[in-house]
Design a protein around this motif. Sequence first.
Motif, PDB file in Angstrom:
ATOM      1  N   ASP B 475      89.195   5.502  -9.876  1.00 46.07           N
ATOM      2  CA  ASP B 475      90.096   5.341 -11.250  1.00 46.07           C
ATOM      3  C   ASP B 475      90.196   3.955 -11.638  1.00 46.07           C
ATOM      4  O   ASP B 475      90.542   3.552 -12.844  1.00 46.07           O
ATOM      5  N   VAL B 611      96.561  -1.687 -13.877  1.00 50.19           N
ATOM      6  CA  VAL B 611      95.857  -0.989 -14.802  1.00 50.19           C
ATOM      7  C   VAL B 611      94.463  -0.321 -14.099  1.00 50.19           C
ATOM      8  O   VAL B 611      94.316  -0.634 -13.200  1.00 50.19           O
ATOM      9  N   THR B 612      94.203   0.746 -14.752  1.00 42.96           N
ATOM     10  CA  THR B 612      92.804   1.459 -14.129  1.00 42.96           C
ATOM     11  C   THR B 612      91.695   1.149 -15.247  1.00 42.96           C
ATOM     12  O   THR B 612      92.131   0.164 -16.392  1.00 42.96           O
ATOM     13  N   SER B 614      90.095   3.515 -17.026  1.00 39.58           N
ATOM     14  CA  SER B 614      90.153   4.311 -18.248  1.00 39.58           C
ATOM     15  C   SER B 614      90.572   4.191 -19.513  1.00 39.58           C
ATOM     16  O   SER B 614      91.676   3.505 -19.616  1.00 39.58           O
ATOM     17  N   LYS B 616      92.475   4.122 -22.793  1.00 42.69           N
ATOM     18  CA  LYS B 616      93.843   4.722 -23.077  1.00 42.69           C
ATOM     19  C   LYS B 616      94.046   5.293 -24.515  1.00 42.69           C
ATOM     20  O   LYS B 616      94.757   5.987 -24.665  1.00 42.69           O
ATOM     21  N   GLY B 671     101.098  -7.774 -19.272  1.00 42.35           N
ATOM     22  CA  GLY B 671     101.240  -6.576 -20.047  1.00 42.35           C
ATOM     23  C   GLY B 671     100.388  -6.388 -21.219  1.00 42.35           C
ATOM     24  O   GLY B 671     100.678  -5.413 -21.892  1.00 42.35           O
ATOM     25  N   VAL B 673      96.968  -5.917 -21.618  1.00 42.11           N
ATOM     26  CA  VAL B 673      95.741  -5.226 -21.160  1.00 42.11           C
ATOM     27  C   VAL B 673      96.004  -3.902 -20.715  1.00 42.11           C
ATOM     28  O   VAL B 673      96.757  -3.662 -20.142  1.00 42.11           O
ATOM     29  N   ALA B 674      95.322  -2.819 -21.656  1.00 41.65           N
ATOM     30  CA  ALA B 674      95.368  -1.590 -21.474  1.00 41.65           C
ATOM     31  C   ALA B 674      94.506  -1.073 -20.446  1.00 41.65           C
ATOM     32  O   ALA B 674      94.910   0.003 -19.654  1.00 41.65           O
ATOM     33  N   ALA B 696      90.496  10.930 -19.412  1.00 43.15           N
ATOM     34  CA  ALA B 696      90.581  12.328 -19.759  1.00 43.15           C
ATOM     35  C   ALA B 696      90.559  12.928 -20.854  1.00 43.15           C
ATOM     36  O   ALA B 696      89.914  14.070 -21.381  1.00 43.15           O
TER      37      ALA B 696
END
Lengths: 259, 790
Positions: B475, B611-612, B614, B616, B671, B673-674, B696
Amino acid sequence: MNCEYETQRALISSGLDARIFRWNLDVSELSGFDAFILPGGFSYQDRIRAGAIAAKDAIVEEIAGLAGRGKPILGICNGAQVLVEAGLVPGLSPGQVEMALGPNRTDGRSGYLCTWVHTRVSEPHRTAFTCAVEPGEVLPLPIAHAEGRFLTLSSEVVRALREEGMAPFLYCKPDGVVSDEYPWNPNGSLSSAAAVSSRSGNVMAMMPHPERAAWLSQVPDRIEGPWGRAKREAKGNLLRMKEAGPGRKIFDSLKRFLS
Amino acid sequence: MRESSLDSEVKTLRIEGVSDEEVRAGLDSLGLRLTVPEARRLFELLKRNPSRVEATIFDIMWSEHCSYKSSKRLLQKYLPTEAPNVLLGPGEDAGIIELCTHEGERYSLVVAHESHNHPSQVLPFEGAATGIGGIVRDVYCMGADVVAVMDALRFGDPDGANKNKVREVASGVVSGIWQYGNALGVANLGGDVHFDSSYDENCLVNVIAIGVVKEGEIERSAVPEEAGMEDYDLVLVGKPTDASGFGGASFASDVLDSQEWGESRSAVQVPDPFLKRILAEANKRMLTLVHSRGLKIGFKDLGAGGIACATSEMVAASGLGATIDLEKVPLDDPSLSPEVIVCSETQERFALAVPSSITSQVLRIYNEEYELPFIYHGARAVVIGKVTGDGNYVLQWGGSRVCNVEARTITSGISVERRSVEAQVSETEPEFSPPQNMGSFLLEFLVSPNASSRRPVFSFYDCEVGGRTVVRPGDADAGVFAPVDGSGVGVAVAADGVPSYGKISPYWGGALAVAEAMRNVACVGATPRALSDCLNFGSPEVPEVFYQFEETLKGIGDCARAIWQKGLPGVPVPIVTGNVSFYNEGDSGRAVAPSPIVACFGLMEDYSKAVTMSLKESGSLLFLLGARLNELGGSLYFQELLNCLGKNVPRVRFDEERSAVHFVIEAIDGGIVASCHDISAGGLVLTLAEMSMASAGSLGVDVDVLAIDGPLRYDKKLFSESSGFVLEVFPSEEEKFRAAAGQHNVRPTLLGVVTGEPAFRVREGSRPLIELSLGEMRARWEKGLENSLA
């Protein structure tokens, strides 16, 4: 055993008092408890079949007696395998083993699988472990097992699962539509059953791990649906991360049932 | 050392007054791998012929695996191991750094990292399982609870000349890891997997374990110095001793020869995770007793060299000695010789040195409360001897002293000087045209063994057990977990090392492994605070291999110093533990690619900020950090398109790399960076593709390579493996993001946007280069690795 500590933490977070009961303690002490969880992990090296030997253990024999008196009993993963092997679920013919948990087998993938799935609870009022869930609610939960495919040779059991709601959790798509297809049904389970209960609903065997989803922090942020969105929105907010996750509802249900 | 005698009836190995040939024959008859000069050195030390037991002990303790005889000097020379946050550096079973303070209690992080390469090649399932078994014991015996493991795996070419064996090894190793690790109940946070033909006959299985312990409850391997004055018993706990793993350390210190596999198999240990789990619970109970009494103990796992290695190291570290009665050791097979008993590497055992005032309580915990003898036939805790004040290490067998040597002599090891000759690399840069259809090339590329999704492997690992996992393998670039109940502190871990870089330049191979591990940890928002390394090489006796080894160490050391700890200018990210694995080569005599595998351990105060990778939200901006340079040497692009290596290996521009890493950490903490993903093997295009495929929802990307400065051709911009990052930033945060970048001297490039449709679009200005459906890409990418394992 293996998941006893996190299961204990999850129970405490729902306001329950939980003790870990070591395998070689005196079983007569069990009658003092109000409910029992057989946690996930492994027992007796999973010899013969997962849960098969533990099902013959003195503790399980004692618990079977207490189940007959209506005490709530939840088996998670390996604990679920034990309850099935002990004949406590579905328990249509007392003392008989009516189901098995077979090796995962689907068109998409076979063998051990650790992933998150979506489950749907249609008739929450039926069991001690779903009574705090909203009807039709979708709960994303993690699974981690090699043998999680509920199977039976009995047409009576098939009928009970389909018509009497004795499969309280069903594998589904993120929108709640129940599906038999991989990856939604991850192991090829009969009727997409993620859990099977006794007829009276006080005993339930479930393959997903609710204790690994008891806090929002544990939910992956890529999950579709409201829980994934909640996780993404909680980024940077530790207090929100420490709020309940989808799995907490199982333990909240038990708390409500007991009080 | 002092002279110390043996009993006269004890059989010895004759060294004095016989020819080299006769010494060699004597060593061979005992199956020992000591060299003749080493045997003569042993004679000088003892001033007499060694007993068979002594010769066997020195054979193991002087093996490369136990003594680091070739490598120690260089490790000390090049690697930074000290920093204010280090509580215990290299030397014991595991390294320890400061973690956090929570509710007035100070917690520390315990990390261990080693290889289990040869056993995994010979018996993949058992070898890989025992790898996990051994590494978790290293962490348990520091008094810690093990909360996570990781595996870095290197297999041969799954489509090459040796493909059947390669696939058998790969499948067996993955199986061993999940079947053992999952049963043990420790979360596996992934690690990494690479395929390269240099591993065709010698796979690499590196394992990393991470534990947590309160600072005041750290146990040391060394017997406390009090034991010189007070009565201390030596207690052996666990499985009954058998012949398994006998000679394992020496086995790891020689080249694998398939003709000897039958014999080598006995050098692979047999693991039992179920017993291990009970042992771990009983150990906790034992430690509670010790802490409640305010006592000090010695606690060590039995790994390489078995009882001899563990007990001699425990007492020698405090200048003490021991007397051990080998007849007290519980045996699985009563016919075992004393040499085997003392050096067998039977799994699931620990050694304890406890004050005799609590010995009976300790035995009761293991044997009655946790019923070891009932759980496993023959398992138990027994007193095998005493700690002595005279410094001598004495073993008794059949009423005779079969070993009587100063303990420090056993553990002080030896060193050898190895010759080093620069390894010539004859690779050149290829001249070529880009693929006609970039889209269809990318679809093929996504299925290739090294570019495809690692999820087919990771989904066999239980990454959830324990309930502490915050970010899962696959992830994000690093796994994240919350180690302390109730605290917001997060730990991020990643392991890296790309074999093709080291083939072109071992120096940059080492530096890149460190830089990538740090980038991966930074990508989730954690600050690198420690490193571990496992150095996997061919035979150190080959001068070119030894040159590669030294160059790699220089690269690792330089990078660990240059990308210093954020907030502590000039303080290196310390290497706190690790191991050296030589002799990784097969029948053909071809050494594996220089393979440093570096793990980075990062901390974040608030794991909710992690953060991951993927994507957003539709409409987000995609920024690139790091120039795209003509650095495709060792790239997946060259390997997949041209089947060549090339010459221009990526370099780490230390100052720029440090600025970028520190900026990313700060931006994520702020905060703004998504999502974030680093650029490494596969280049910018694979980074963007993975960010898209991991999400997803129905999100996609639209990027323009013209935005990237520099003269590079578009395909090279996409596939260059120069280090960098891609970050997703919400438009509302753009201003803050650019301002923060300016403060760090980092110049982000706006590549494009996240779109609301599941399509992957790469353009050069108005000319489309790639236009693919994400569904099609995902289907191929997710299946690729299954094709390589089947």
